[in-house]
Design a protein around this motif. Structure first.
Motif, mmCIF file in Angstrom:
data_model
loop_
_atom_site.group_PDB
_atom_site.id
_atom_site.type_symbol
_atom_site.label_atom_id
_atom_site.label_comp_id
_atom_site.label_asym_id
_atom_site.label_seq_id
_atom_site.Cartn_x
_atom_site.Cartn_y
_atom_site.Cartn_z
ATOM 1 N N GLY A 28 50.180 30.247 41.982
ATOM 2 C CA GLY A 28 50.784 30.895 40.962
ATOM 3 C C GLY A 28 50.560 29.797 39.978
ATOM 4 N N LEU A 31 47.471 30.882 38.632
ATOM 5 C CA LEU A 31 46.854 31.815 38.037
ATOM 6 C C LEU A 31 47.469 31.561 36.231
ATOM 7 C CD1 LEU A 31 47.002 34.786 37.672
ATOM 8 C CD2 LEU A 31 49.806 35.225 38.982
ATOM 9 N N ASP A 67 47.656 37.036 44.063
ATOM 10 C CA ASP A 67 47.949 35.370 42.965
ATOM 11 C C ASP A 67 46.364 35.056 42.686
ATOM 12 O OD1 ASP A 67 50.223 35.499 42.468
ATOM 13 O OD2 ASP A 67 50.341 33.163 43.575
#
Length: 377
Positions: A28, A31, A67
């Protein structure tokens, strides 16, 4: 940006055996990093991080896999990372193999990555040498329901990008294969502007090969109605004008709508313009009564760039034939200084189109909850 020791720590969190919550938090975070140019450039210097992320595209956690694919979409949108992705990480063979799998859940994300990787000629050539399986990709693209998890719309811009290459155009226009004919109906595919635009890009690129114009305009392909229909509206034409048109364009209904995307309308006009490069092409368009469609289109059009493209085409349709020795407009010698200016204008226009493509990609995939949205922590 992260120090080398912080990057090494991040890499340790991406090991397959790491706890899922730690892995998920790390993917995350990356990303979010990949959503910015500086973040992409940082990751370019860390191919081991990208390799670890690519390995996690087969992780048991769907959220982590998602992701990772969205990170790869973001990275592949940056041309400076193409060589890292293709050479250092070697993503293409796995991506192509997974695309062919009719049960693979992330084929649409892969199509976005491949579309990005083929935008530039250098990486396009490299990818084509990977034995891209063009026949199978076209087959997947044209087969409704090939994969219940995927729509494959982004195969269209990928095919358009590949047709920058003469070898790809040669395959699509192989008279024994009947490939380009399968793509024609998608010029009016209402469910996806990306699919429509990509297919029209394929047709435009194919029309640069003027040696094939006679075949493209013949009954074997009959390309003209597929280029004209999206530009035709509900206006009432005279009986004489209707009778000269291809059958599919005669007596159109009152609710007939034109293509609503100006970039696609412009591409359609450019494709028609390419078909007028030869004497035989000009004769075919005049014989098929293209002018009344363009006349009504010009009255309707409001976008200045599209109007200018339409006016160029109309000038050819109503103008006199070029003088002897200049019948083939693609073989006319252009002065060097003029050619340089044209190249500069083309480069600027291509940049604008790619920016628009990025915006489209984000918009369309967001609507389908399959998007390239960047989650930031």
């Amino acid at each position: 940006m992260l120090s080398d020791s912080e990057a090494a720590e991040l890499l340790s969190f991406l090991a397959p055996g790491t706890r899922p919550d730690v892995k998920g938090h790390t993917t995350g975070y990356i990303l979010g990093l990949s959503g910015h140019r500086d973040g992409c450039r940082f990751l370019r210097s860390k191919p081991d991080l990208i390799s670890a992320l690519f390995a996690l595209t087969s992780d048991p956690s769907i959220a982590i896999v998602k992701d990772c694919y969205h990170i790869l979409i973001n990275l592949s949108a940056d041309e400076t990372l193409h060589q890292v992705l293709m050479n250092d990480v070697n993503v293409v063979p796995v991506l192509l193999k997974n695309t062919m799998d009719p049960d693979f859940p992330f084929s649409d994300q892969i199509c976005s990555i491949l579309s990005n990787l083929t935008r530039h000629e250098k990486t396009c050539k490299s990818l084509f040498k990977e034995d891209v399986g063009l026949a199978q990709l076209v087959d997947i693209f044209c087969t409704e329901g090939y994969n219940k998890n995927a729509k494959f719309h982004y195969l269209a811009p990928m095919l358009s990008n590949l047709t920058q290459l003469p070898e790809a155009r040669h395959f699509l226009m192989d008279k024994d294969r009947c490939v380009i004919q399968r793509l024609l109906p998608f010029t009016q595919f209402q469910a996806s502007v990306v699919r429509r635009g990509g297919v029209i890009g394929v047709l435009r690129n194919c029309c640069f090969d003027y040696a094939n114009h006679d075949w493209l305009l013949s009954d074997a392909v009959d390309i003209l109605p597929f280029l004209l229909l999206p530009l035709a509206g509900p206006e009432e034409l005279s009986e004489e004008e209707n009778e000269g048109l291809p059958v599919d364009l005669q007596y159109l209904p009152e609710d007939k709508k034109r293509e609503d995307d100006p970039d696609i309308r412009k591409m359609l006009l450019e494709t028609l313009m390419l078909l007028t490069a030869t004497k035989a092409g000009r004769k075919a368009l005049k014989d098929k009564n293209v002018y009344p469609i363009m006349r009504e289109f010009h009255r309707w059009e409001t976008d200045t760039k599209v109007t200018a493209a339409c006016e160029k085409l109309v000038q050819v349709l109503i103008g006199d034939e070029p003088e002897q020795g200049m019948e083939n407009l693609m073989e006319v010698e252009i002065p060097e200084h003029v050619e340089e200016k044209l190249k500069e204008a083309d480069a600027k226009e291509q940049q604008e189109l790619e920016s628009e493509e990025d915006r489209r990609q984000i918009h369309e995939e967001a609507e389908n909850e399959e998007g390239t949205q960047t989650r930031q922590d």
